[in-house]
Design a protein around this motif. Structure first.
Motif, mmCIF file in Angstrom:
data_model
loop_
_atom_site.group_PDB
_atom_site.id
_atom_site.type_symbol
_atom_site.label_atom_id
_atom_site.label_comp_id
_atom_site.label_asym_id
_atom_site.label_seq_id
_atom_site.Cartn_x
_atom_site.Cartn_y
_atom_site.Cartn_z
ATOM 1 N N PRO A 229 1.908 15.810 -4.153
ATOM 2 C CA PRO A 229 3.015 15.973 -3.048
ATOM 3 C C PRO A 229 2.999 14.504 -2.334
ATOM 4 C CG PRO A 229 1.702 17.983 -3.259
ATOM 5 C CD PRO A 229 0.970 16.881 -4.182
ATOM 6 N N PHE A 230 4.352 14.441 -1.931
ATOM 7 C CA PHE A 230 4.444 13.174 -0.819
ATOM 8 C C PHE A 230 3.714 13.175 0.443
ATOM 9 C CE2 PHE A 230 6.583 10.993 2.597
ATOM 10 C CZ PHE A 230 6.614 9.753 2.052
ATOM 11 N N SER A 231 3.462 14.504 0.885
ATOM 12 C CA SER A 231 2.351 14.637 1.995
ATOM 13 C C SER A 231 1.935 16.106 1.789
ATOM 14 C CB SER A 231 3.231 14.561 3.164
ATOM 15 O OG SER A 231 2.211 14.760 4.343
ATOM 16 N N GLN A 232 0.611 16.371 1.968
ATOM 17 C CA GLN A 232 0.074 17.591 1.458
ATOM 18 C C GLN A 232 0.095 18.403 3.036
ATOM 19 O OE1 GLN A 232 -3.708 17.381 -0.636
ATOM 20 N NE2 GLN A 232 -3.193 15.696 -1.609
ATOM 21 N N SER A 233 0.335 17.628 4.076
ATOM 22 C CA SER A 233 0.442 18.456 5.210
ATOM 23 C C SER A 233 1.826 19.237 5.667
ATOM 24 C CB SER A 233 0.527 17.384 6.556
ATOM 25 O OG SER A 233 0.285 18.134 7.755
ATOM 26 N N GLU A 234 1.584 20.457 6.040
ATOM 27 C CA GLU A 234 2.921 21.142 6.479
ATOM 28 C C GLU A 234 3.137 20.630 7.882
ATOM 29 O OE1 GLU A 234 4.850 23.025 4.619
ATOM 30 O OE2 GLU A 234 3.780 22.551 2.961
ATOM 31 N N LYS A 235 2.666 20.163 8.512
ATOM 32 C CA LYS A 235 2.560 19.910 10.099
ATOM 33 C C LYS A 235 2.248 18.593 10.528
ATOM 34 C CE LYS A 235 1.914 22.086 14.452
ATOM 35 N NZ LYS A 235 1.096 23.154 15.191
ATOM 36 N N LEU A 236 3.082 17.722 11.289
ATOM 37 C CA LEU A 236 2.681 16.462 11.869
ATOM 38 C C LEU A 236 2.848 16.464 13.280
ATOM 39 C CD1 LEU A 236 4.610 13.979 9.323
ATOM 40 C CD2 LEU A 236 2.110 14.576 9.301
ATOM 41 N N GLU A 237 1.782 15.989 14.107
ATOM 42 C CA GLU A 237 2.036 15.663 15.422
ATOM 43 C C GLU A 237 1.726 14.538 15.725
ATOM 44 O OE1 GLU A 237 0.839 19.154 17.838
ATOM 45 O OE2 GLU A 237 -0.304 19.705 16.036
ATOM 46 N N CYS A 238 2.737 13.747 16.672
ATOM 47 C CA CYS A 238 2.584 12.571 17.176
ATOM 48 C C CYS A 238 3.163 12.377 18.509
ATOM 49 C CB CYS A 238 3.121 11.384 16.057
ATOM 50 S SG CYS A 238 2.652 9.602 16.765
ATOM 51 N N ASN A 239 2.530 11.799 19.575
ATOM 52 C CA ASN A 239 2.707 11.626 20.645
ATOM 53 C C ASN A 239 3.906 12.915 21.563
ATOM 54 O OD1 ASN A 239 1.720 9.189 20.656
ATOM 55 N ND2 ASN A 239 3.642 8.094 20.072
ATOM 56 N N GLY A 240 3.190 14.208 21.139
ATOM 57 C CA GLY A 240 3.865 15.293 21.694
ATOM 58 C C GLY A 240 5.006 15.790 20.758
ATOM 59 N N VAL B 43 7.144 9.348 10.554
ATOM 60 C CA VAL B 43 5.913 9.791 11.391
ATOM 61 C C VAL B 43 4.711 9.905 10.417
ATOM 62 C CG1 VAL B 43 5.106 11.805 12.405
ATOM 63 C CG2 VAL B 43 7.690 10.835 12.892
ATOM 64 N N ASP B 44 4.971 10.203 9.204
ATOM 65 C CA ASP B 44 3.794 10.336 8.251
ATOM 66 C C ASP B 44 3.095 9.008 8.132
ATOM 67 O OD1 ASP B 44 2.239 12.075 6.666
ATOM 68 O OD2 ASP B 44 3.155 11.317 4.747
ATOM 69 N N SER B 45 3.967 7.959 8.050
ATOM 70 C CA SER B 45 3.482 6.421 8.097
ATOM 71 C C SER B 45 3.504 5.868 9.174
ATOM 72 C CB SER B 45 4.304 5.864 6.877
ATOM 73 O OG SER B 45 4.060 6.699 5.705
ATOM 74 N N ARG B 46 3.200 6.505 10.463
ATOM 75 C CA ARG B 46 3.371 5.686 11.759
ATOM 76 C C ARG B 46 2.794 4.575 11.947
ATOM 77 N NH1 ARG B 46 1.483 10.743 11.922
ATOM 78 N NH2 ARG B 46 -0.452 11.497 12.564
ATOM 79 N N LYS B 47 3.226 3.835 12.640
ATOM 80 C CA LYS B 47 2.463 2.346 12.782
ATOM 81 C C LYS B 47 2.670 1.423 11.542
ATOM 82 C CE LYS B 47 -0.352 3.844 16.703
ATOM 83 N NZ LYS B 47 -1.869 4.002 17.273
ATOM 84 N N MET C 87 0.895 -1.237 -0.071
ATOM 85 C CA MET C 87 -0.027 0.155 -0.152
ATOM 86 C C MET C 87 0.889 1.390 0.004
ATOM 87 S SD MET C 87 -3.292 -0.678 -0.598
ATOM 88 C CE MET C 87 -3.100 0.743 -0.698
ATOM 89 N N VAL C 88 1.843 1.207 0.727
ATOM 90 C CA VAL C 88 2.749 2.619 0.748
ATOM 91 C C VAL C 88 3.645 2.539 -0.365
ATOM 92 C CG1 VAL C 88 5.076 3.313 1.823
ATOM 93 C CG2 VAL C 88 3.150 2.361 3.367
#
Length: 227
Positions: free
Chosen positions: A125-136, A167-171, A111-112
């Motif tokens: 784009p590889f990621s459309q987000s400009e910001k990622l947050e996970c576990n602080g 982080v973008d593909s966390r877990k 899938m990835v």
């Protein structure tokens, strides 16, 4: 990429059904063909964003199908094979395949890799987000800023891209070949320790600002995961 249309050409009905179900669960519209002739007709009749074709098929093999497809379209093609063989991989790439997967791959990885291939070919784009947050942990793409518990760390561009990708593909477990291509922009070589070196440096910097280094996990024989 949701609702992208995928054609699977494979006479292994059990495998094809399982792969189709995974793709459909991830929002893809899937058609299945069980022979080279049927697959080529289907490819001409409908508009697909991706075609996945087995190297071994009744009558005409997958490489014949690939050659025919390349004469009529530049649609992304992933070859599916029962075993890992350098000669088969090279033959596929020479004839225009975009990727090559052994059927023992994990469906998480497929899938990835499909999503990455479609991002590239569809211009997403590889990621459309400009910001990622996970576990602080917070990452800002434009500034290449990494912050945890109000503490910033400085990463090199490669380190930032590697951490962002994980982080973008966390877990999800991301394989070394995939990360080499996406982060380092070069093919993976078994004795190349470059990726391990970058991961070690990232872990050290994360620990220095108070994070648990185990958030970047090495999954033996499979790859890496952020959790």
């Amino acid at each position: 990429m949701s609702n992208s249309k995928v054609l699977i050409i494979d006479d292994d009905a059990k495998f094809s059904e399982k792969l189709s179900a995974v793709l459909q669960d991830n929002g893809f519209d899937v058609e299945q063909s069980y022979s080279s002739e049927e697959g080529l007709i289907e490819a001409k009749m409908s508009h697909f964003q991706l075609i996945m074709v087995a190297t071994i098929l009744p009558a005409l093999d997958g490489f014949f199908v690939l050659e025919k497809l390349r004469k009529q379209s530049d649609i992304p093609v992933i070859m599916l094979c029962n075993r890992d063989c350098e000669q088969l991989r090279l033959e596929g790439y020479r004839k225009g395949a975009d990727d090559y997967l052994v059927k023992s791959f994990s469906f998480t990885e497929i899938m990835v890799r499909i999503q990455t291939l479609l991002r590239r070919t569809l211009g997403v784009p590889f990621s459309q987000s400009e910001k990622l947050e996970c576990n602080g942990l917070m990452l800002q793409k434009r500034e290449q800023l990494v912050c945890y518990d109000n503490k910033n760390i400085i990463l090199t561009p490669i380190e930032f891209r590697l951490l962002w990708t994980l982080v973008d593909s966390r877990k999800q477990v991301l394989s070394k070949p995939y990360l080499y291509q996406i982060v380092l922009d070069r093919p993976f070589k078994p004795f190349d320790r470059t990726l391990d070196m970058h991961l070690s440096r990232i872990r050290k910097k994360l620990v220095e600002i108070g994070m648990n280094g185990d958030c970047l996990r090495t999954i033996h024989g499979k790859g890496y995961r952020f959790s």
